[in-house]
Design a protein around this motif. Structure first.
Motif, mmCIF file in Angstrom:
data_model
loop_
_atom_site.group_PDB
_atom_site.id
_atom_site.type_symbol
_atom_site.label_atom_id
_atom_site.label_comp_id
_atom_site.label_asym_id
_atom_site.label_seq_id
_atom_site.Cartn_x
_atom_site.Cartn_y
_atom_site.Cartn_z
ATOM 1 N N LEU A 62 7.775 4.898 -8.415
ATOM 2 C CA LEU A 62 7.259 6.046 -9.143
ATOM 3 C C LEU A 62 7.796 7.302 -8.482
ATOM 4 N N GLN A 63 8.573 8.078 -9.247
ATOM 5 C CA GLN A 63 9.199 9.304 -8.739
ATOM 6 C C GLN A 63 8.476 10.509 -9.334
ATOM 7 N N HIS A 64 7.916 11.363 -8.452
ATOM 8 C CA HIS A 64 7.186 12.554 -8.889
ATOM 9 C C HIS A 64 8.119 13.764 -8.912
ATOM 10 N N LEU A 65 7.758 14.772 -9.685
ATOM 11 C CA LEU A 65 8.562 15.996 -9.780
ATOM 12 C C LEU A 65 8.672 16.726 -8.449
ATOM 13 N N SER A 66 7.659 16.619 -7.612
ATOM 14 C CA SER A 66 7.637 17.307 -6.317
ATOM 15 C C SER A 66 8.690 16.762 -5.360
ATOM 16 N N GLY A 67 9.253 15.590 -5.699
ATOM 17 C CA GLY A 67 10.170 14.908 -4.789
ATOM 18 C C GLY A 67 9.485 13.747 -4.091
ATOM 19 N N ALA A 68 8.163 13.667 -4.198
ATOM 20 C CA ALA A 68 7.433 12.527 -3.633
ATOM 21 C C ALA A 68 7.835 11.276 -4.400
ATOM 22 N N ARG A 69 7.811 10.133 -3.680
ATOM 23 C CA ARG A 69 8.255 8.876 -4.277
ATOM 24 C C ARG A 69 7.471 7.727 -3.666
ATOM 25 N N TYR A 70 7.048 6.793 -4.510
ATOM 26 C CA TYR A 70 6.371 5.585 -4.045
ATOM 27 C C TYR A 70 7.184 4.389 -4.495
ATOM 28 N N GLU A 71 7.464 3.497 -3.543
ATOM 29 C CA GLU A 71 8.141 2.237 -3.852
ATOM 30 C C GLU A 71 7.277 1.129 -3.298
ATOM 31 N N GLY A 72 6.849 0.222 -4.172
ATOM 32 C CA GLY A 72 6.018 -0.868 -3.698
ATOM 33 C C GLY A 72 5.262 -1.543 -4.810
ATOM 34 N N GLU A 73 4.091 -2.029 -4.448
ATOM 35 C CA GLU A 73 3.278 -2.808 -5.382
ATOM 36 C C GLU A 73 2.258 -1.927 -6.093
ATOM 37 N N PHE A 74 2.079 -2.213 -7.377
ATOM 38 C CA PHE A 74 1.110 -1.525 -8.220
ATOM 39 C C PHE A 74 0.136 -2.553 -8.782
ATOM 40 N N ASN A 75 -1.071 -2.091 -9.092
ATOM 41 C CA ASN A 75 -2.041 -2.902 -9.826
ATOM 42 C C ASN A 75 -2.898 -1.940 -10.643
ATOM 43 N N ASP A 76 -2.994 -2.184 -11.930
ATOM 44 C CA ASP A 76 -3.841 -1.370 -12.806
ATOM 45 C C ASP A 76 -3.490 0.121 -12.709
ATOM 46 N N ASN A 77 -2.181 0.436 -12.720
ATOM 47 C CA ASN A 77 -1.653 1.814 -12.665
ATOM 48 C C ASN A 77 -1.891 2.514 -11.326
ATOM 49 N N MET A 78 -2.203 1.773 -10.268
ATOM 50 C CA MET A 78 -2.445 2.384 -8.965
ATOM 51 C C MET A 78 -1.563 1.763 -7.894
ATOM 52 N N TYR A 79 -1.308 2.547 -6.818
ATOM 53 C CA TYR A 79 -0.636 1.996 -5.642
ATOM 54 C C TYR A 79 -1.606 0.981 -5.056
ATOM 55 N N HIS A 80 -1.168 -0.263 -4.960
ATOM 56 C CA HIS A 80 -2.094 -1.292 -4.479
ATOM 57 C C HIS A 80 -1.274 -2.457 -3.942
ATOM 58 N N GLY A 81 -1.373 -2.691 -2.629
ATOM 59 C CA GLY A 81 -0.571 -3.708 -1.969
ATOM 60 C C GLY A 81 0.256 -3.038 -0.896
ATOM 61 N N THR A 82 1.464 -3.523 -0.669
ATOM 62 C CA THR A 82 2.330 -2.900 0.337
ATOM 63 C C THR A 82 3.337 -1.984 -0.339
ATOM 64 N N GLY A 83 3.673 -0.910 0.359
ATOM 65 C CA GLY A 83 4.643 0.018 -0.201
ATOM 66 C C GLY A 83 4.995 1.113 0.772
ATOM 67 N N THR A 84 5.877 1.987 0.305
ATOM 68 C CA THR A 84 6.303 3.155 1.079
ATOM 69 C C THR A 84 6.134 4.394 0.211
ATOM 70 N N TYR A 85 5.396 5.370 0.731
ATOM 71 C CA TYR A 85 5.226 6.652 0.049
ATOM 72 C C TYR A 85 5.990 7.681 0.849
ATOM 73 N N THR A 86 6.951 8.343 0.203
ATOM 74 C CA THR A 86 7.723 9.402 0.853
ATOM 75 C C THR A 86 7.242 10.731 0.305
ATOM 76 N N PHE A 87 6.816 11.619 1.183
ATOM 77 C CA PHE A 87 6.294 12.931 0.812
ATOM 78 C C PHE A 87 7.449 13.900 0.552
ATOM 79 N N PRO A 88 7.197 14.998 -0.165
ATOM 80 C CA PRO A 88 8.271 15.962 -0.460
ATOM 81 C C PRO A 88 8.967 16.522 0.781
ATOM 82 N N ASP A 89 8.266 16.595 1.936
ATOM 83 C CA ASP A 89 8.884 17.136 3.155
ATOM 84 C C ASP A 89 9.719 16.108 3.912
ATOM 85 N N GLY A 90 9.815 14.874 3.371
ATOM 86 C CA GLY A 90 10.608 13.829 4.013
ATOM 87 C C GLY A 90 9.804 12.905 4.904
ATOM 88 N N SER A 91 8.557 13.250 5.201
ATOM 89 C CA SER A 91 7.714 12.343 5.975
ATOM 90 C C SER A 91 7.367 11.145 5.099
#
Length: 134
Positions: A62-91
């Motif tokens: 899931l790629q957000h307009l802010s530059g934030a990005r989540y790659e991983g597992e989803f369940n019922d339209n939510m981040y759920h399971g293992t994944g990586t969330y990258t914040f707009p500042d690169g953290s």
């Protein structure tokens, strides 16, 4: 209930959202997003991944307009399971998620590259340990 063949579709919703990918019938008979597909919202948010019963469910990005990005597992339209969330500042946070919240063991890398490990519980992360580099 037998597994049906999925139909590939390209659809533009009335609100301007676009979907390209698998589609099939739900238990009620309605056509829903199912299988692998890409949904682009009218405001530019993009989800590419697995759909089940018209919801993000399985592995995806899931790629957000802010530059934030989540790659991983989803369940019922939510981040759920293992994944990586990258914040707009690169953290970034890599670890477990439960209902869109950081939950359990994880690793947070701040924007300067410092690595913090520990248990995360929503906005709380008591007892984090910084990884020392030589």
């Amino acid at each position: 209930m037998s597994e049906e063949a999925l139909t590939k579709v390209s659809y533009i919703f009335p609100n301007g959202d676009k979907y390209e990918g698998g589609c099939g019938r739900s238990a009620s008979g309605a056509m829903v997003r199912k299988g692998v597909g890409k949904h682009t919202s009218a405001n530019g948010i993009i989800y590419t991944g697995v759909w089940q019963e018209d919801k993000m469910c399985g592995r995806g990005t899931l790629q957000h307009l802010s530059g934030a990005r989540y790659e991983g597992e989803f369940n019922d339209n939510m981040y759920h399971g293992t994944g990586t969330y990258t914040f707009p500042d690169g953290s970034s946070y890599k670890g477990h998620f439960c209902h869109n919240r950081l939950e359990g063991k994880g690793v947070y890398t701040d924007s300067q590259g410092r690595v913090w490990m520990g248990d995360f519980h929503g906005k709380a992360a008591l007892g984090l340990k910084m990884q020392h580099t030589s």
